[in-house]
Design an enzyme around this catalytic site. Sequence first.
Site, mmCIF file in Angstrom:
data_model
loop_
_atom_site.group_PDB
_atom_site.id
_atom_site.type_symbol
_atom_site.label_atom_id
_atom_site.label_comp_id
_atom_site.label_asym_id
_atom_site.label_seq_id
_atom_site.Cartn_x
_atom_site.Cartn_y
_atom_site.Cartn_z
ATOM 1 N N PRO A 2 0.785 -1.223 0.000
ATOM 2 C CA PRO A 2 0.000 0.000 0.000
ATOM 3 C C PRO A 2 0.816 1.271 0.000
ATOM 4 C CG PRO A 2 -0.075 -1.114 2.129
ATOM 5 C CD PRO A 2 1.081 -1.617 1.367
ATOM 6 N N GLU A 3 0.689 2.039 -1.064
ATOM 7 C CA GLU A 3 1.170 3.413 -1.093
ATOM 8 C C GLU A 3 -0.072 4.296 -1.200
ATOM 9 O OE1 GLU A 3 4.380 3.961 -3.925
ATOM 10 O OE2 GLU A 3 4.827 1.830 -3.870
#
Length: 270
Positions: A2-3
Site C-alpha cells: 500500500p502506497e
Amino acid sequence: MPELPEVETVRRSLEPHLVGARIADVDVRERRLRRPIQADIAVRLRRRCVQSIERRGKYLLFALDGPDTMLVHLGMSGALELRATAAACAPHDHVLLHLDGGRTLVFNDPRRFGLLRVAPRAALVELAAVGPDALGEEWPAARLKVLARGRRLSIKNLLMDQRGLGGLGNIYVNEILFRAGIRPRRAAASLRGREFEALAVALRAVLAEAVRLGGSSISDFRDGEGRPGYFQLHLAVYDRAGKPCRNCETAIRRVVVGGRSSFYCPRCQR
DNA sequence: ATATGCACCTGTGTGC
DNA sequence: TGCACACAGGTGCATA
C-alpha cells in the site's frame, strides 16, 4: 502493497459502508504489530460510531464519536477488509471489529509491519512524521524545489521521505521519475528548473491515474470490498528489469538506491 | 542536522 | 521434492 493510491482506494471503498456504523465488539487475535496493540483498545472502540474516514499520506484516520481517532497503517502487507459476517478467521486476521448489523471490519497483516492505534488525534504522534499529502495538496515545481534545496540525497530518496510529502513509496516514485525523465540516483539539488516542472506534472498525473484505476495489485492488493486494482497493467518501469521500455524499447535497468530496488530507462531518463 | 544501513516479519519464487 | 537464498508495497532506530 500500500502506497498512497492503494490507501486512498481502501478509504473510498470503506467510506460508504463504515461512516455511521457502530462498533459492537472488538476481537484482538494478535497484538504484536509494529507497535503492540493497546491493552485498552476494546474499551476505547466498543459502542463507538465512525464519523469519517480521512487519509494522510499512507495513514488512514477513522474519526469516532468520542474523543478518539483510530489510526491505521497497512505497512507492507496489511489489508482492511469488510466482511459480511463474523466469519471464521483467516490466517493473519489480527484485529476484528464487529459492527452493529453483523458485518466485520478485519485488519489482516501477514508481515505485521502495520499499525493500528486508538487515541485522541493530538496524541497520534506517528502523524508528526508525515508531511503534507502528495495528492491532497498542490505541489508546484517551486514547492518541490524548496524540498530539495540544500539536500545531498538522491531525488528518489527525497521523494520517499514521508516528512517532506506524504504518500509516495517505491512503486510510484519509480513511475513518477520515469514519467518526468529523471534517473532515480540524481542528486535532488542538481535538478534543473524544467526538471522540477516535469516532476510536478508527473507526480500529479501518476497518482491521479493510479487512484482512478484503484491502485496496483502487484501480488494480492484488494480494497475493502475485495476488489483488485488495475494500475499494475500500466507500470512503465517498476519490476520490469530487462524488459523493453514502453516508450523506446531500451531494456529497463535495476539498481539499488537507498537499499531498495529502483528501475529506470537509461535512454528516457537522465 | 543529515544520510545510510539494517532490523523488524512472513510468504513466494528461483536455482540447485 | 526439499532446501537455501533473495526479495517484497514501509518505517524506525542506531550509527556515521
